[in-house]
Design an enzyme around this catalytic site. Structure first.
Site, PDB file in Angstrom:
ATOM      1  N   GLY A 100      32.329  -3.054  19.231  1.00 23.33           N
ATOM      2  CA  GLY A 100      32.260  -3.473  20.511  1.00 23.33           C
ATOM      3  C   GLY A 100      32.233  -2.171  21.564  1.00 23.33           C
TER       4      GLY A 100
ATOM      5  N   VAL B 116      32.355 -11.559  15.888  1.00 25.71           N
ATOM      6  CA  VAL B 116      31.351 -12.363  16.069  1.00 25.71           C
ATOM      7  C   VAL B 116      30.382 -11.156  17.002  1.00 25.71           C
ATOM      8  CG1 VAL B 116      30.352 -13.819  17.868  1.00 25.71           C
ATOM      9  CG2 VAL B 116      32.432 -14.520  16.515  1.00 25.71           C
TER      10      VAL B 116
ATOM     11  N   ASN C 221      34.733   8.995   2.532  1.00 25.43           N
ATOM     12  CA  ASN C 221      35.192   9.376   1.356  1.00 25.43           C
ATOM     13  C   ASN C 221      34.307  10.611   0.898  1.00 25.43           C
ATOM     14  OD1 ASN C 221      37.544   8.076   1.603  1.00 25.43           O
ATOM     15  ND2 ASN C 221      36.607   6.445   0.520  1.00 25.43           N
TER      16      ASN C 221
END
Length: 556
Positions: free
Chosen positions: A514, A281, A463
């Site tokens: 976050g 979220v 990568n």
């Protein structure tokens, strides 16, 4: 003695003539006279420093790469990854310019079997070991004497080397069951094979095989990024301006910063709670606020949610667990429970979702499919077909219009349903492909962006991706009115370059995780520093709008 003295005088005169020819050929006397005439009226306190640093330096040869060093280091979650150091010859001396540390991304979902996770870890170690050798050996030789500001040529050489390696790998007869040339296969639900016809409804499309990953391909991405950082350092500009110049061939007068998608909750799909549909979220600040203001509001909401989650029935450990994405780990029994809790936290602070903040949800639908039933398991024991998923999302956005972005609402194989959801919701929210998109090299090859109909794509620098790949692909996305979102991989490093790349490439959103864990907070701090720098220079563009279109396209 007279003869010896004459010889010495003759030799001295010869050396004087050669020196005069050498210095005159380089225009040293003329430039010295110009410098002294120009500096005399000033006059600088440090005459020699002024001459060396600010006058004669412009006549010196451009720095060139003299050495690359690959090194195994540890990323933000304690896993091995690659660091690439760039050394250049600067004014006849070898000098360390910069380094890059690669973030890594696993293609296996969190509900994979233990043996699959172990195989992935072994392949990671093999890939890092191969990448370290590749950088320090062949790439070190191939890129020597290259101008680090010539990103196009550097990435061309890297691309040629990658093709050679791929041909060598494809020519080998692979007998080992586990090879780092391809990603681990995601865990499937027990029962029938993926794509097998089920007893009810239309058979689903089988899961596409994991996209191959060249063993050691971190060397390509790490070296390209290190060269871009070296080019910016040599040019004495920030990496975001250097990137913008590479993309647009000129430095833009104004720059729009990407909006952050800040993850506040990470919902474990293996938790004892019922909800499986939501993985992340994210809060999105409105465009009217500065980034500093937006981040501060998200911090306050995060603190308020932590306080509201505290109750006698919950142990401190369940409240303070922080995920690898830098946010709270939690679980819920329904989507409504998540959204109502967020609304309550906002209301406590006098904020309103849909006005002061918006939501984005990462559904990670590819992890929900039960191939035995041919349906998505959105709640424990509750299953929906791809068509039913579309109807569910339409109802969700109707009930919660403050959700302005859905990431991976469906598997990439459900192309018909992607078209349906875009027709239904394209004018109301962004429908974004992350794991539902193919890898960057394939997207770049197919100029029509061979992905399901969507608003945009989350691009990860992992990568064998090069800086030139991102420049080319974001240009294609811009031209087709898709939005570009630069995303932080699951296993992030402390390198902040992703933020500069997002700013320079003109990404609309930035998905960093976050506001906890040092490797993620460092990137938010870098974004805030860029905002401050652009504002101080009068180059920060703040007037833009988020607009949705029925065809799932985006317009600035």
């Amino acid at each position: 003695p007279d003869s010896e003295g004459g010889d010495r005088a003759s030799e001295r005169r010869r050396l004087q003539r050669e020196a005069a020819e050498y210095y005159h050929g380089l225009r040293v006397p003329e430039r010295m006279e110009d410098a002294l005439n120009a500096l005399f009226p000033l006059p600088p306190q440090d005459l020699y420093g002024e001459l060396v640093a600010n006058y004669f330096s412009k006549f010196s040869k451009a720095p060139v790469i003299c050495k690359l060093v690959g090194r195994k280091v540890i990323d933000g979650v304690g896993e091995p990854t690659l660091e690439v150091e760039i050394y250049c010859t600067v004014k006849n001396y070898e000098k360390r310019i910069c380094s890059s540390v690669m973030a890594t991304h696993s293609q296996i979902p969190e509900n994979s079997l233990p043996e699959t996770i172990e195989a992935d870890e072994r392949e990671r170690n093999d890939s890092v070991y191969t990448a370290v050798e590749w950088v320090s050996d062949s790439l070190n030789t191939m890129l020597r004497d290259l101008d680090p500001t010539d990103q196009c040529q550097a990435d061309k050489i890297l691309g040629q080397e990658k093709e050679i390696r791929e041909e060598e790998e494809s020519a080998k007869v692979t007998t080992s069951p586990a090879s780092c040339r391809s990603a681990a296969t995601p865990k499937q639900k027990k029962g029938r094979k993926p794509g097998k016809k089920v007893s009810e409804g239309t058979p689903i499309s089988p899961a596409e095989p994991a996209e191959p990953v060249l063993c050691g391909s971190l060397a390509i991405g790490g070296t390209s990024l290190a060269i871009a950082k070296a080019g910016a350092t040599i040019s004495r500009v920030p990496l975001y301006l250097h990137t913008a110049l590479l993309k647009h061939k000129e430095t833009p007068k104004e720059i729009t910063l990407p909006l952050p998608m800040v993850t506040v909750l990470y919902c474990e799909k293996n938790s004892p709670t019922k909800l499986k549909l939501v993985k992340e979220v994210m809060l999105i600040p409105p465009v009217e606020l500065s980034l500093q203001q937006g981040i501060e509001i998200v911090q306050e909401i995060q603190k308020e949610m932590t306080r509201k989650m505290e109750s006698p029935g919950k142990t401190p450990s369940s409240l303070k667990r922080i995920s690898h994405l830098g946010c709270l780990i939690t679980g819920y029994d329904s989507l409504e429970q998540v959204l109502l809790q967020l609304q309550a936290a906002c209301n406590s602070l006098g904020l309103e979702l849909g006005t002061d903040l918006y939501l984005a949800i990462n559904c990670a639908a590819h992890e929900l499919m039960d191939y035995d039933k041919g349906k998505y398991e959105i709640l424990t024991g509750t299953f929906k077909s791809p068509d039913e998923m579309v109807a569910m999302y339409v109802e969700m956005i109707k009930n919660f219009p403050f959700i302005i972005a859905l990431i991976d609402p469906l598997r990439k194989e459900d192309r018909e349903q992607w078209s349906s959801i875009c027709r239904a919701l394209g004018s109301k929210c962004f429908l974004v492909a992350e794991d539902a998109a193919t890898q960057i090299s394939k997207l770049k090859t197919d100029q029509n962006i061979n992905i399901q109909m969507c608003s945009g794509v989350v691009l990860k620098y992992i990568n064998q991706t090069t800086v030139s790949d991102l420049i080319e692909l974001t240009g294609i996305l811009d031209g087709q009115r898709h939005i570009s979102i630069l995303g932080s991989p699951d296993r992030e490093s402390s390198d902040e370059s992703l933020v500069d790349l997002a700013v320079g490439l003109g990404a609309r959103f930035l998905k960093l995780g976050g506001l906890s864990r040092g490797e993620r907070v460092a990137k938010y701090n870098r974004l805030l520093a860029i905002e401050e720098e652009l504002a101080a220079n009068g180059a920060l563009r703040t007037s833009f709008f988020l607009t949705f279109f029925t065809e799932c396209t985006f317009q600035r």
